[in-house]
Design a protein around this motif. Structure first.
Motif, PDB file in Angstrom:
ATOM      1  N   GLY A   1     -13.042  10.004  -4.430  1.00 33.43           N
ATOM      2  CA  GLY A   1     -11.799   9.529  -3.800  1.00 33.43           C
ATOM      3  C   GLY A   1     -11.187   8.368  -4.584  1.00 33.43           C
ATOM      4  N   ILE A   2     -12.031   7.466  -5.020  1.00 29.72           N
ATOM      5  CA  ILE A   2     -11.566   6.318  -5.807  1.00 29.72           C
ATOM      6  C   ILE A   2     -10.915   6.796  -7.111  1.00 29.72           C
ATOM      7  CG2 ILE A   2     -12.344   4.306  -7.134  1.00 29.72           C
ATOM      8  CD1 ILE A   2     -14.499   3.882  -4.915  1.00 29.72           C
TER       9      ILE A   2
ATOM     10  N   ASP B   1     -17.093   9.192  -2.109  1.00 31.78           N
ATOM     11  CA  ASP B   1     -16.231   8.006  -2.154  1.00 31.78           C
ATOM     12  C   ASP B   1     -15.762   7.728  -3.584  1.00 31.78           C
ATOM     13  OD1 ASP B   1     -16.265   7.475   0.554  1.00 31.78           O
ATOM     14  OD2 ASP B   1     -17.850   5.967   0.438  1.00 31.78           O
TER      15      ASP B   1
ATOM     16  N   GLY C   1      -2.873   5.257  -2.516  1.00 37.46           N
ATOM     17  CA  GLY C   1      -3.850   6.013  -1.737  1.00 37.46           C
ATOM     18  C   GLY C   1      -4.268   7.282  -2.469  1.00 37.46           C
ATOM     19  N   GLY C   2      -5.285   7.931  -1.934  1.00 38.56           N
ATOM     20  CA  GLY C   2      -5.831   9.122  -2.592  1.00 38.56           C
ATOM     21  C   GLY C   2      -5.093  10.407  -2.239  1.00 38.56           C
ATOM     22  N   GLY C   3      -4.667  10.506  -0.984  1.00 40.57           N
ATOM     23  CA  GLY C   3      -3.842  11.637  -0.550  1.00 40.57           C
ATOM     24  C   GLY C   3      -4.541  12.994  -0.596  1.00 40.57           C
TER      25      GLY C   3
ATOM     26  N   ARG D   1      -8.547  14.429  -0.803  1.00 39.86           N
ATOM     27  CA  ARG D   1      -9.197  15.232   0.237  1.00 39.86           C
ATOM     28  C   ARG D   1      -9.702  16.566  -0.319  1.00 39.86           C
ATOM     29  NH1 ARG D   1      -5.441  12.563   3.349  1.00 39.86           N
ATOM     30  NH2 ARG D   1      -3.858  14.155   3.049  1.00 39.86           N
TER      31      ARG D   1
ATOM     32  N   LEU E   1     -11.459   0.593  -5.048  1.00 39.09           N
ATOM     33  CA  LEU E   1     -12.358  -0.310  -5.773  1.00 39.09           C
ATOM     34  C   LEU E   1     -13.838  -0.037  -5.529  1.00 39.09           C
ATOM     35  CD1 LEU E   1     -10.557  -3.795  -5.495  1.00 39.09           C
ATOM     36  CD2 LEU E   1     -10.621  -2.255  -7.473  1.00 39.09           C
ATOM     37  N   HIS E   2     -14.238   0.056  -4.253  1.00 35.75           N
ATOM     38  CA  HIS E   2     -15.659   0.197  -3.941  1.00 35.75           C
ATOM     39  C   HIS E   2     -15.899   1.345  -2.968  1.00 35.75           C
ATOM     40  CE1 HIS E   2     -16.134  -3.768  -5.640  1.00 35.75           C
ATOM     41  NE2 HIS E   2     -15.209  -4.225  -4.821  1.00 35.75           N
ATOM     42  N   PRO E   3     -17.026   2.051  -3.113  1.00 36.32           N
ATOM     43  CA  PRO E   3     -17.376   3.075  -2.114  1.00 36.32           C
ATOM     44  C   PRO E   3     -17.491   2.459  -0.718  1.00 36.32           C
ATOM     45  CG  PRO E   3     -18.797   3.277  -4.036  1.00 36.32           C
ATOM     46  CD  PRO E   3     -18.005   2.006  -4.212  1.00 36.32           C
ATOM     47  N   GLY E   4     -17.284   3.272   0.288  1.00 35.44           N
ATOM     48  CA  GLY E   4     -17.499   2.812   1.658  1.00 35.44           C
ATOM     49  C   GLY E   4     -16.298   2.167   2.313  1.00 35.44           C
ATOM     50  N   GLN E   5     -15.158   2.214   1.660  1.00 35.49           N
ATOM     51  CA  GLN E   5     -13.955   1.630   2.273  1.00 35.49           C
ATOM     52  C   GLN E   5     -12.746   2.501   1.951  1.00 35.49           C
ATOM     53  OE1 GLN E   5     -14.064  -2.228   0.346  1.00 35.49           O
ATOM     54  NE2 GLN E   5     -12.693  -1.528  -1.257  1.00 35.49           N
TER      55      GLN E   5
ATOM     56  N   THR F   1      -8.437   2.709   0.786  1.00 39.66           N
ATOM     57  CA  THR F   1      -7.474   1.963  -0.038  1.00 39.66           C
ATOM     58  C   THR F   1      -6.705   0.943   0.815  1.00 39.66           C
ATOM     59  OG1 THR F   1      -5.944   3.832   0.140  1.00 39.66           O
ATOM     60  CG2 THR F   1      -7.215   3.662  -1.889  1.00 39.66           C
TER      61      THR F   1
ATOM     62  N   LYS G   1       0.863  -1.188   0.000  1.00 40.43           N
ATOM     63  CA  LYS G   1       0.000   0.000   0.000  1.00 40.43           C
ATOM     64  C   LYS G   1       0.892   1.229   0.000  1.00 40.43           C
ATOM     65  CE  LYS G   1      -2.893   3.216   0.692  1.00 40.43           C
ATOM     66  NZ  LYS G   1      -3.349   3.718   1.970  1.00 40.43           N
TER      67      LYS G   1
ATOM     68  N   VAL H   1      -8.795  -2.058   0.539  1.00 38.19           N
ATOM     69  CA  VAL H   1      -8.564  -2.632  -0.800  1.00 38.19           C
ATOM     70  C   VAL H   1      -7.292  -3.472  -0.796  1.00 38.19           C
ATOM     71  CG1 VAL H   1      -7.938  -2.055  -3.194  1.00 38.19           C
ATOM     72  CG2 VAL H   1      -9.810  -0.825  -2.054  1.00 38.19           C
TER      73      VAL H   1
ATOM     74  N   GLY I   1      -1.252   7.669   0.621  1.00 42.06           N
ATOM     75  CA  GLY I   1      -1.693   8.808  -0.174  1.00 42.06           C
ATOM     76  C   GLY I   1      -0.769  10.017  -0.005  1.00 42.06           C
TER      77      GLY I   1
END
Ligand code: UTP
Length: 228
Positions: A72-73, A69, A46-48, A52, A117-121, A123, A9, A126, A12
């Protein structure tokens, strides 16, 4: 026991909003070297800061949480794409959008770069899901701190780095929100649950190429998360 399947990982925090290729090159060199050495590797970006910023702006514009989300993804995938751009001859050629695509790419190509990958979580979650799916020997969680601390080292004095921590203790620390919401989330509960249920060998390190390399080499850097 030889380590030959690894998930990394990338915090971000390495993707600055004033993005600079020279910050990313040492990571790209490390991943190339590891892959050329025969390691199978999945990297999750990560999104970093940009994630944000975009999320903040979209929230002001009225977006609902799952839309935020998705934003962010998208940003984490853009970060992943930058890493991929530097390493394209060795890696699966696109940013996967599902867990099964990641798993296929991992087996087929031996190097895959992903974002969310999916909303609600997160990285982190993931990366854990990928580690579980590909039966990784090791999950190296590169974060913006050099391991798990007894308290949040950025806000409290007297915090000590733990060289090992059990999943149980970590869960306790998270639920007491020793790592307060939004401030010290190096491991969220979704991620932790996956590590627990599949006993994924996990090492939390500062996200530098040197620390990631040491962790992959099996050196005792950062914090090892152990079952229990
Ligand atoms: P991150 O989890 O990467 O946040 O995704 P971060 O703050 O950059 O994390 P670190 O520093 O790498 O640990 C940014 C946002 O993207 C959404 C979430 O809203 C998350 O807060 N996201 C990401 C998802 O909804 N699903 C994913 O699979 C990944």
């Amino acid at each position: 026991l030889k380590i030959d399947r690894v998930v990394v990982k990338l915090s971000g925090s390495i993707f600055k909003s004033k993005v600079d290729a020279s910050d990313l090159e040492p990571f790209i060199e490390l991943f190339s070297k590891l892959r050329r050495g025969g390691l199978k590797l999945a990297v999750v970006a990560g999104g970093g800061e940009n994630a944000r910023r975009y999320i903040r702006a979209a929230r002001r514009l009225g977006a609902d949480e799952s839309t935020l989300d998705e934003i962010g993804i998208e940003v984490s995938r853009l970060n992943a794409k930058l890493i991929l751009t530097g390493i394209s001859e060795l890696a699966y050629p696109s940013i996967p959008t599902s867990l099964s695509e990641v798993a296929g790419a991992f087996e087929e190509k031996g190097l895959v770069i992903a974002g969310g990958l999916h909303p609600g979580q997160s990285t982190n979650a993931v990366a854990c899901l990928i580690a579980e799916r590909v039966k990784a020997d090791l999950f190296v969680n590169g974060t913006d701190v050099d391991g798990v601390y007894s308290k949040d080292p950025r806000v409290e004095r007297g915090a000590e780095r733990l060289s090992r921590v059990t999943t149980g203790r970590l869960r306790e620390m998270l639920s007491k929100s020793v790592m307060g919401a939004g401030t010290y989330t190096l491991m969220d509960l979704v991620a932790l649950s996956i590590i627990e249920r599949s006993k994924i060998k996990t090492r939390v390190v500062i996200c530098t190429p040197e620390a990631l390399a040491k962790a992959v080499e099996g050196e005792d850097v950062g914090t090892l998360i152990t079952p229990g």
